[in-house]
Design a protein around this motif. Structure first.
Motif, short mmCIF file in Angstrom:
data_model
loop_
_atom_site.label_atom_id
_atom_site.label_comp_id
_atom_site.label_asym_id
_atom_site.label_seq_id
_atom_site.Cartn_x
_atom_site.Cartn_y
_atom_site.Cartn_z
N TYR A 137 -28.75 -98.08 -52.16
CA TYR A 137 -28.53 -96.69 -51.75
C TYR A 137 -28.93 -95.73 -52.87
CZ TYR A 137 -25.65 -99.02 -48.27
OH TYR A 137 -25.21 -99.85 -47.27
N PRO A 138 -29.40 -94.52 -52.50
CA PRO A 138 -29.78 -93.54 -53.52
C PRO A 138 -28.61 -92.75 -54.10
CG PRO A 138 -30.31 -92.70 -51.34
CD PRO A 138 -29.83 -94.10 -51.15
N HIS A 139 -27.47 -92.75 -53.40
CA HIS A 139 -26.31 -92.00 -53.87
C HIS A 139 -25.03 -92.79 -53.61
CE1 HIS A 139 -29.29 -88.78 -53.07
NE2 HIS A 139 -28.75 -88.22 -54.14
N ILE A 140 -24.01 -92.47 -54.38
CA ILE A 140 -22.68 -93.00 -54.16
C ILE A 140 -21.75 -91.81 -53.97
CG2 ILE A 140 -22.13 -93.15 -56.63
CD1 ILE A 140 -20.72 -95.81 -56.04
N ALA A 141 -20.84 -91.91 -53.02
CA ALA A 141 -20.00 -90.78 -52.63
C ALA A 141 -18.53 -91.20 -52.58
CB ALA A 141 -20.42 -90.25 -51.25
N ALA A 151 -38.64 -99.34 -54.10
CA ALA A 151 -40.11 -99.43 -54.07
C ALA A 151 -40.59 -100.85 -54.39
CB ALA A 151 -40.70 -98.44 -55.07
N THR A 152 -39.86 -101.56 -55.24
CA THR A 152 -40.28 -102.88 -55.68
C THR A 152 -39.87 -103.98 -54.70
OG1 THR A 152 -40.05 -102.15 -57.98
CG2 THR A 152 -40.19 -104.54 -57.60
N TYR A 153 -38.64 -103.89 -54.16
CA TYR A 153 -38.11 -104.97 -53.35
C TYR A 153 -37.79 -104.57 -51.91
CZ TYR A 153 -37.40 -107.24 -57.87
OH TYR A 153 -37.58 -107.78 -59.11
N GLY A 154 -37.58 -103.28 -51.65
CA GLY A 154 -37.10 -102.89 -50.34
C GLY A 154 -35.77 -103.55 -50.05
N ARG A 155 -35.64 -104.15 -48.88
CA ARG A 155 -34.40 -104.85 -48.52
C ARG A 155 -34.44 -106.33 -48.90
NH1 ARG A 155 -30.84 -102.11 -45.37
NH2 ARG A 155 -31.54 -100.11 -44.52
N ASP A 181 -18.88 -102.18 -61.24
CA ASP A 181 -19.28 -103.20 -60.28
C ASP A 181 -19.80 -102.57 -58.99
OD1 ASP A 181 -19.05 -106.24 -59.62
OD2 ASP A 181 -18.22 -105.23 -57.87
N ALA A 182 -19.09 -101.55 -58.48
CA ALA A 182 -19.52 -100.89 -57.25
C ALA A 182 -20.89 -100.23 -57.43
CB ALA A 182 -18.48 -99.87 -56.81
N GLN A 183 -21.11 -99.62 -58.59
CA GLN A 183 -22.41 -99.00 -58.83
C GLN A 183 -23.51 -100.06 -58.91
OE1 GLN A 183 -22.81 -95.74 -61.62
NE2 GLN A 183 -24.77 -96.56 -62.35
N SER A 184 -23.24 -101.18 -59.56
CA SER A 184 -24.24 -102.25 -59.64
C SER A 184 -24.62 -102.74 -58.26
CB SER A 184 -23.70 -103.42 -60.47
OG SER A 184 -23.57 -103.06 -61.82
N MET A 243 -20.42 -86.71 -55.38
CA MET A 243 -21.57 -87.61 -55.24
C MET A 243 -22.20 -87.86 -56.60
SD MET A 243 -23.57 -86.75 -51.68
CE MET A 243 -24.01 -88.49 -51.42
N LYS A 244 -22.85 -89.01 -56.69
CA LYS A 244 -23.59 -89.36 -57.90
C LYS A 244 -24.94 -89.93 -57.49
CE LYS A 244 -23.54 -92.43 -61.92
NZ LYS A 244 -22.76 -93.40 -62.73
N GLU A 245 -26.00 -89.45 -58.11
CA GLU A 245 -27.32 -90.00 -57.86
C GLU A 245 -27.46 -91.33 -58.60
OE1 GLU A 245 -32.07 -88.80 -58.24
OE2 GLU A 245 -30.51 -87.40 -58.92
N LEU A 246 -28.00 -92.33 -57.92
CA LEU A 246 -28.19 -93.65 -58.51
C LEU A 246 -29.66 -93.79 -58.90
CD1 LEU A 246 -25.95 -95.72 -56.09
CD2 LEU A 246 -25.37 -94.78 -58.34
N CYS A 247 -29.93 -93.57 -60.19
CA CYS A 247 -31.32 -93.41 -60.63
C CYS A 247 -32.12 -94.71 -60.56
CB CYS A 247 -31.35 -92.83 -62.04
SG CYS A 247 -30.47 -93.79 -63.27
N SER A 248 -31.47 -95.87 -60.46
CA SER A 248 -32.21 -97.13 -60.36
C SER A 248 -32.74 -97.39 -58.96
CB SER A 248 -31.32 -98.30 -60.76
OG SER A 248 -30.90 -98.19 -62.10
#
Length: 201
Positions: free
Chosen positions: A115-119, A170-174, A106-109, A159-164
């Protein structure tokens, strides 16, 4: 027998505090004031229910949060943009039953949309190999170690890179679509006196 992960409710804070302070040396203790601060400011503060009872909680925030944790500062000094898991606690009777995995999914989703990374960090005192294995199985890798001031506790900084994230950004920004599963937590509105004097912190 299903696990439900949802935003915390204010009336559950006493139960969350009890869970945290019964978790043992792998989790730093909390007091009611600090937990209240998390409730009022943390962008991610969710609990897990299993069979209608509270099974655990997870608190997280982005790298621009006002957070005084030395572990959080360690990451911020080295990485410009990340989602930080401050703590995750699973009730002892629920450990090994999938609650931790449900939280991390859930946290990763939530994080990979923003964010590009999770720590996070794992304390290296005692025998924490199962915790390191758990994080490694989710793709976390150690990026350094940090000794926490005043405690002498050494932590592995993961840390983990969040590849999505690159595609989402790029598609939605904020401007993310307004769908329930992508929604951010609605923070409680503080009284004007607390906002103007800082007493809510």
């Amino acid at each position: 027998m299903s696990i439900v992960v949802r935003d915390v409710h204010e009336h559950e804070l006493d139960s969350v505090l009890a869970l945290n302070n019964a978790a043992g040396p792998a989790i730093l203790p909390l007091d009611a004031a600090r937990l209240r601060h998390f409730f009022e400011t943390a962008e991610y503060f969710r609990v897990a229910e299993r069979d209608g009872t509270l099974a655990g909680f997870l608190i997280g925030m982005g790298s621009d949060a006002e957070h005084d944790s030395s572990n959080f500062r360690w990451f911020r000094e080295r990485h410009p943009n990340f989602f930080y898991i401050d703590r995750i606690v699973v009730a002892s009777r629920r450990r090994g039953g999938g609650v931790g995995r449900a939280f991390y999914a859930d946290a990763q989703s939530y994080a990979e949309l923003r964010y590009p990374h999770i720590a996070c960090e794992v304390f290296l005192e005692g025998t924490n190999d199962p915790v390191l294995l758990f994080h490694g199985s989710f793709g976390f890798r150690e990026v350094g170690q940090h000794v926490m001031p005043g405690t002498g506790i050494r932590a592995a900084m993961l840390m983990k890179e969040l590849c999505s994230y690159p595609w989402v950004n790029a598609t939605y920004g904020r401007d993310l679509p307004h769908v329930a599963w992508a929604a951010a937590r609605q923070l409680p509105v503080q009284p004007l006196s607390a906002r103007s004097t800082g007493t809510g912190h």
